[in-house]
Scaffold this motif. Structure first.
Motif, PDB file in Angstrom:
ATOM      1  N   UNK A   1       0.829  -1.207   0.000  1.00 21.90           N
ATOM      2  CA  UNK A   1       0.000   0.000   0.000  1.00 21.90           C
ATOM      3  C   UNK A   1       0.862   1.255   0.000  1.00 21.90           C
ATOM      4  N   UNK A   2       0.231   2.379  -0.278  1.00 28.03           N
ATOM      5  CA  UNK A   2       0.946   3.652  -0.382  1.00 28.03           C
ATOM      6  C   UNK A   2       0.216   4.708   0.438  1.00 28.03           C
ATOM      7  N   UNK A   3       0.964   5.408   1.285  1.00 26.47           N
ATOM      8  CA  UNK A   3       0.461   6.588   1.987  1.00 26.47           C
ATOM      9  C   UNK A   3       1.041   7.801   1.278  1.00 26.47           C
TER      10      UNK A   3
ATOM     11  N   UNK B   1      -9.793   6.490   1.766  1.00 26.59           N
ATOM     12  CA  UNK B   1      -8.361   6.741   1.924  1.00 26.59           C
ATOM     13  C   UNK B   1      -8.040   7.538   3.183  1.00 26.59           C
ATOM     14  N   UNK B   2      -9.015   8.252   3.732  1.00 27.32           N
ATOM     15  CA  UNK B   2      -8.774   8.991   4.981  1.00 27.32           C
ATOM     16  C   UNK B   2      -9.526   8.350   6.149  1.00 27.32           C
TER      17      UNK B   2
ATOM     18  N   UNK C   1      -4.916  -1.342  -8.462  1.00 24.79           N
ATOM     19  CA  UNK C   1      -5.244  -2.231  -7.357  1.00 24.79           C
ATOM     20  C   UNK C   1      -4.436  -1.989  -6.101  1.00 24.79           C
ATOM     21  N   UNK C   2      -3.772  -0.823  -6.009  1.00 23.67           N
ATOM     22  CA  UNK C   2      -2.982  -0.471  -4.837  1.00 23.67           C
ATOM     23  C   UNK C   2      -3.876   0.212  -3.810  1.00 23.67           C
ATOM     24  N   UNK C   3      -3.766  -0.177  -2.562  1.00 22.78           N
ATOM     25  CA  UNK C   3      -4.511   0.493  -1.493  1.00 22.78           C
ATOM     26  C   UNK C   3      -3.817   1.802  -1.164  1.00 22.78           C
ATOM     27  N   UNK C   4      -4.594   2.892  -1.122  1.00 23.38           N
ATOM     28  CA  UNK C   4      -4.032   4.231  -0.966  1.00 23.38           C
ATOM     29  C   UNK C   4      -4.631   4.907   0.267  1.00 23.38           C
ATOM     30  N   UNK C   5      -3.794   5.620   0.991  1.00 26.48           N
ATOM     31  CA  UNK C   5      -4.233   6.522   2.057  1.00 26.48           C
ATOM     32  C   UNK C   5      -3.497   7.845   1.879  1.00 26.48           C
ATOM     33  N   UNK C   6      -3.929   8.857   2.626  1.00 25.59           N
ATOM     34  CA  UNK C   6      -3.301  10.176   2.548  1.00 25.59           C
ATOM     35  C   UNK C   6      -2.820  10.588   3.931  1.00 25.59           C
ATOM     36  N   UNK C   7      -1.738  11.365   3.955  1.00 19.38           N
ATOM     37  CA  UNK C   7      -1.206  11.873   5.213  1.00 19.38           C
ATOM     38  C   UNK C   7      -0.732  13.301   5.017  1.00 19.38           C
TER      39      UNK C   7
ATOM     40  N   UNK D   1      -9.110   2.759   4.726  1.00 16.67           N
ATOM     41  CA  UNK D   1      -7.822   2.374   4.151  1.00 16.67           C
ATOM     42  C   UNK D   1      -6.669   2.691   5.094  1.00 16.67           C
ATOM     43  N   UNK D   2      -6.717   3.879   5.697  1.00 15.58           N
ATOM     44  CA  UNK D   2      -5.648   4.266   6.624  1.00 15.58           C
ATOM     45  C   UNK D   2      -5.589   3.302   7.791  1.00 15.58           C
ATOM     46  N   UNK D   3      -6.758   2.919   8.321  1.00 13.89           N
ATOM     47  CA  UNK D   3      -6.786   1.973   9.438  1.00 13.89           C
ATOM     48  C   UNK D   3      -6.228   0.617   9.033  1.00 13.89           C
ATOM     49  N   UNK D   4      -6.626   0.141   7.874  1.00 13.88           N
ATOM     50  CA  UNK D   4      -6.171  -1.177   7.420  1.00 13.88           C
ATOM     51  C   UNK D   4      -4.675  -1.193   7.153  1.00 13.88           C
ATOM     52  N   UNK D   5      -4.141  -0.130   6.579  1.00 12.82           N
ATOM     53  CA  UNK D   5      -2.702  -0.068   6.314  1.00 12.82           C
ATOM     54  C   UNK D   5      -1.908  -0.159   7.616  1.00 12.82           C
ATOM     55  N   UNK D   6      -2.463   0.425   8.677  1.00 11.76           N
ATOM     56  CA  UNK D   6      -1.799   0.375   9.979  1.00 11.76           C
ATOM     57  C   UNK D   6      -2.131  -0.898  10.753  1.00 11.76           C
ATOM     58  N   UNK D   7      -2.882  -1.809  10.129  1.00 15.06           N
ATOM     59  CA  UNK D   7      -3.227  -3.060  10.786  1.00 15.06           C
ATOM     60  C   UNK D   7      -4.322  -2.921  11.814  1.00 15.06           C
ATOM     61  N   UNK D   8      -5.114  -1.851  11.735  1.00 21.38           N
ATOM     62  CA  UNK D   8      -6.155  -1.578  12.719  1.00 21.38           C
ATOM     63  C   UNK D   8      -7.535  -1.532  12.085  1.00 21.38           C
ATOM     64  N   UNK D   9      -7.694  -2.219  10.953  1.00 22.59           N
ATOM     65  CA  UNK D   9      -8.963  -2.191  10.245  1.00 22.59           C
ATOM     66  C   UNK D   9     -10.111  -2.823  10.996  1.00 22.59           C
ATOM     67  N   UNK D  10      -9.814  -3.739  11.937  1.00 26.48           N
ATOM     68  CA  UNK D  10     -10.876  -4.331  12.753  1.00 26.48           C
ATOM     69  C   UNK D  10     -11.251  -3.453  13.938  1.00 26.48           C
ATOM     70  N   UNK D  11     -10.498  -2.390  14.125  1.00 24.84           N
ATOM     71  CA  UNK D  11     -10.678  -1.541  15.290  1.00 24.84           C
ATOM     72  C   UNK D  11     -11.330  -0.202  14.951  1.00 24.84           C
TER      73      UNK D  11
END
Length: 934
Positions: A800-802, A867-868, A831-837, A871-881
């Protein structure tokens, strides 16, 4: 490569419309010296200076002017109080000849189809530093009004083209702010492709000069060892210097007046002095004053000095505390040109508020917005939306703050600033409503010539531009999806959340779960800080005793997540003692950001008020920079803010760059004091791409990183270290080897993500080589300016890309100016997961607008929202939270009156961990205090 005038000429020819009757003629080379010129003695009085030809000029300069018809526009915002619909605009020889529904095309006109487009006046920027040679300050003396920006203009600066991409057609180019009285400004048109600097100048524009106050003048933030201090170094000294300078100018004027009255009494005329002549011209109104300013006390001081010597400060520029003395500004007759929402980057900007423009305008001060920083011009169409959000300025008045009002401040409103018959044809064509954040600048027209067209960049720039990748279908990932940590398996946190017995029901809004379709007339039930139920009102039973909150007609979204920032770790960027995001050493994987976060930072409620409920704060020094900590933006201790204290490892990937010459001007970002804007409070400027984009793992720093990761892999299998148990205890060194390796184990085994700071194609390809050696590492690209160049490979590897700083134009001249804006859309298509920072604290609240910019250039709107959030949660491994409105997740929610990515949208309520939090901030408190000041 910076093109020569020969290569630029075809660009102007391509831009010129067939109806144009005037070409580009060569002219005399402008004088570039900034030194004081000694003039021959003569009988001219100082007051004649305004009538003398400017240095280096002898003949008028011709510039190209076009003849066009923009036919059948959806709307025209004229900035005169009218919004016209379904009309055409006729332009002949660069002048607007007619606006209306049945306009005939002038003879030889080029026809532009306006269907689906909205026209606004060309943006006028009161304060800019584009189109200048590198030096923006004359450092030899504190008073230098004889120096002229016009003698240092560079018509080949790519900043001109970047300005066009944001709709800027006129700009005042100013000297830097290192001098109490700097040089004379130059008012230019953004005529890209001119052969000579003078062809940029707006004909008939008045003379202006830059004054400056504050930290830049006193050099409080720029002390260098071994460099002697220059008077003045105090604000009191600045005032004394002004009085000294204008007293000398009065004496100079008196001497010349006495000489003119009776020259026979004198053996020779008084000594000529260009510096004093300029000061006399300032006092007598022939040179208009624009004063760099921040603090209210200094603003008041300079007005009083000007009144003492009989002149007016025309415009206070930046004027960040202008709202504190708005009545005094109005009485003095000064205008104000401010930033829309900048604050915090230095001490004198700490009381800056985004309501400044609204208060000044409402108090009767002629108010505009400006850019200062060159890259800001590329998204100036976002800036005039912000006074609508912050302070309730009407849309018409807000538009004028970047069109008609700065034109009035520059005294060129008879030429530009509104769309009226007889004015110069500076027109911006947008893809939609100017107050819709998803609208794009499609074309920018100056003097009736299309200088910027989003679809014809290579042609109009007149230089090679790399094509953007075209991806039509997602790539199948070769690697499995990254695992998401399950909340039950994570260690208990101390997050400050609602009590277990607390039950709240949000009723009647449209609920946007993000993980599924919107739910009209929805209900969200919150119990004990988590979401207990969500769905249509007819299907959700509200528990007895629940506190019902009626939000009918509103929208409920998950709180937004900034996955990489220094919020809480950087209070005032220019003051080192207020920063806690750097540490000594190249390798600090054992250092976590959590304990560097100040829970009472004034930045936290400012960011939270715009709908951002959690962030991952990170370090930004060294190679292995430390562990980022995910925190909620509520809580009175770091422990009570914690969501995940060791959420991700951050690595500044040390790719050895190829040898190159000194940086070119288009790579540099300057503040108005001429200092390169580097560090955490700035936009990182990547090196330009090179023909060789092959990855490399060469270099001493890279070898050290590889060796460290190799040792960590071995340590994960069989813990051992090089620590010497017989060595005497030393706190900094004792057990450091073991601590580093232990901290790296979750990173090298894929338990936590590793965020690699890489920007260029070369750097990302180098990262691929690194990951081939360490296949268990769960990599995330951070920055990723040229990630679109390797989008398919990123998708195959499931990386993924931030993305950071999406609002800004690309820093690589070889790329299209829109490359950074199109980046997210191309990555998503692959097909890349994207978030923004947004890492810089002063702009962190604007996170949703970076996502919106990407949506305007190809990223689906629903994906921009993901993406805000999710996606951001999932990239950080916190998508279930977190990240979506689903049963069992944290109740981090915002209630808005519209799409949270739209600038005009207001966040009306926010819940963090199920607790309703205040949307009050330092900014709202100052607004409420000063908007009704008597």
């Amino acid at each position: 490569m910076i093109p020569s005038s020969r290569t630029l000429r075809p660009a102007v020819e391509a831009a010129r419309q067939p109806g144009s009757t005037r070409g580009v003629n060569p002219m005399m080379k402008t004088t570039r010296t900034l030194a004081l010129v000694a003039l021959a003695l003569g009988a001219f009085a100082p007051s004649a200076a305004a009538q003398r030809p400017a240095r280096g000029e002898s003949t008028p300069v011709q510039v190209p002017r076009g003849t066009i018809l923009i036919r059948d526009l959806d709307a025209v915002w004229t900035a005169t109080g009218e919004v016209l619909e379904h009309v055409s605009i006729a332009v002949q020889d660069g002048i607007i000849r007619a606006i209306g529904p049945n306009v005939q095309a002038p003879r030889g006109a080029t026809i532009i189809d306006g269907k689906g487009l909205t026209a606004i006046p060309g943006i006028v920027d009161e304060h800019s530093h584009i189109a200048m040679d590198r030096g923006t300050n004359e450092g030899s003396a504190p008073i230098v009004p004889e120096v002229r920006v016009a003698d240092a203009l560079n018509p080949r600066d790519l900043g001109i083209y970047h300005a066009l991409s944001g709709g800027v057609t006129t700009a005042q180019i100013l000297h830097g702010s290192a001098n109490p009285i700097g040089g004379q400004g130059a008012i230019i048109k953004t005529r890209w492709g001119m052969d000579e600097a003078r062809q940029l100048l707006l004909e008939g524009a008045p003379r202006t000069v830059k004054f400056a106050l504050g930290e830049n003048v006193t050099r409080k933030n720029f002390r260098m060892q071994g460099v002697p201090q220059r008077y003045p170094i105090s604000r009191a000294g600045v005032e004394a210097l002004y009085v000294q300078a204008f007293t000398a100018a009065q004496e100079y004027k008196a001497a010349w007046e006495a000489y003119r009255k009776d020259p026979k009494k004198y053996r020779v005329p008084p000594r000529r002095d260009e510096r004093l002549e300029a000061l006399v011209d300032i006092m007598e109104g022939r040179i208009r004053v624009h004063a760099h300013s921040y603090r209210s006390d200094e603003i008041l001081m300079l007005m009083r000095v000007a009144e003492r010597f009989g002149f007016t400060i025309d415009v206070f520029t930046h004027v960040l505390e202008g709202y504190k003395v708005a009545d005094e500004l109005a009485k003095h007759g000064a205008g104000a040109s401010t930033f829309s929402d900048w604050w915090q980057y230095k001490l004198e900007a700490y009381d800056a508020i985004p309501y400044n423009a609204a208060i000044l305008h409402q108090k009767g001060v002629l108010t505009s917005l400006n850019s200062d920083i060159p890259w800001l011009q590329s998204f100036m169409v976002y800036e005039f939306i912000k006074p609508v959000k912050y302070g309730g300025v009407s849309k018409e008045e807000a538009l004028r703050m970047l069109t008609l009002y700065p034109a009035k401040q520059l005294r060129i409103d008879d030429k530009v600033g509104s769309l009226e018959v007889g004015k110069q044809a500076d027109i911006v064509l947008l893809s939609g409503d100017p107050f819709d954040v998803y609208s794009r600048v499609e074309k920018t027209i100056v003097d009736g010539i299309v200088y910027y067209d989003r679809t014809r960049e290579a042609e109009l720039r007149g230089e090679p531009v790399r094509e953007m990748p075209k991806i039509t279908r997602p790539v199948t990932a070769a690697a499995p999806a990254a695992p998401t940590r399950v909340a039950a398996e994570r260690p208990r946190t101390y997050a400050y959340t609602a009590d277990e017995s607390s039950v709240v029901a949000l009723v009647g809004a449209t609920v946007h779960p993000v993980s599924g379709p919107a739910i009209p007339n929805g209900v969200v039930v919150i119990r004990g800080g988590r979401i207990a139920a969500v769905g249509p009102a007819a299907q959700v039973e509200i528990p007895a005793g629940a506190r019902r909150i009626d939000v009918a007609g509103k929208h409920v979204y998950p709180g937004m997540i900034n996955p990489l920032t220094q919020v809480g770790m950087d209070e005032i960027n220019s003051i080192a003692a207020s920063q806690d995001f750097r540490e000594v050493g190249d390798f600090n994987p054992h250092v976590r950001a959590l304990t560097g976060i100040h829970p009472h930072s004034e930045a936290i409620p400012v960011v939270r008020a715009n709908g951002i409920t959690s962030v991952m704060s990170v370090f930004s020094s060294g190679i292995v920079q430390g562990m980022g900590s995910v925190v909620q933006l509520n809580g009175d201790t770091p422990e009570r803010m914690e969501i995940e204290s060791r959420a991700a490892l951050v690595v500044d990937f040390p790719v050895q760059q190829p040898q190159r010459n000194a940086r070119t001007e288009e790579e540099l970002a300057f503040f108005d004091d001429g200092h390169w804007h580097g560090g955490s409070a700035t936009v990182p400027v990547p090196p330009p791409s090179t023909p060789d984009s092959v990855g490399t793992l060469e270099g001493e720093r890279m070898e050290k990183l590889i060796a460290l990761f190799e040792r960590a892999v071995l340590y994960a299998k069989r813990p051992s270290s090089d620590d010497d148990p017989t060595s005497p205890f030393e706190a900094q060194a004792d057990g450091r080897d073991r601590l580093m390796l232990e901290a790296l184990v979750p990173a090298v085994t894929g338990e936590i993500p590793v965020l690699f700071r890489v920007r260029t194609e070369r750097e990302i390809r180098s990262l691929f080589l690194f990951l081939d050696r360490f296949p268990e590492v769960r990599a995330v690209v951070v920055g990723g300016d040229q990630a679109f160049r390797v989008a398919e490979e990123l998708a195959r590897r499931n990386i993924p890309v931030i993305l950071e700083n999406v609002l800004y134009p690309t820093a690589d001249r070889a790329e299209p100016v829109t490359a950074r804006w199109e980046n997210a859309g191309i990555l998503h298509a692959a097909g890349v997961k994207v978030a923004f920072a947004v890492e810089i604290v002063e702009q962190a609240r604007n996170l949703p607008y970076h996502a919106a910019k990407a949506a305007a250039f190809g990223l689906p709107k629903e994906e921009a929202l993901r993406a805000v959030t999710l996606n951001a949660a999932e990239i950080l491994g916190l998508g279930n939270e977190m990240g979506s409105i689903e049963v069992g997740k944290r109740a981090d929610l915002i209630v808005t009156d519209g799409d949270p990515l739209q600038i005009v949208t207001q966040v009306e309520k926010a819940f963090i961990g199920g607790m309703e939090v205040s949307l009050e901030s330092k900014h709202t408190r100052l607004w409420e205090r000063f908007r009704d000041r008597k």
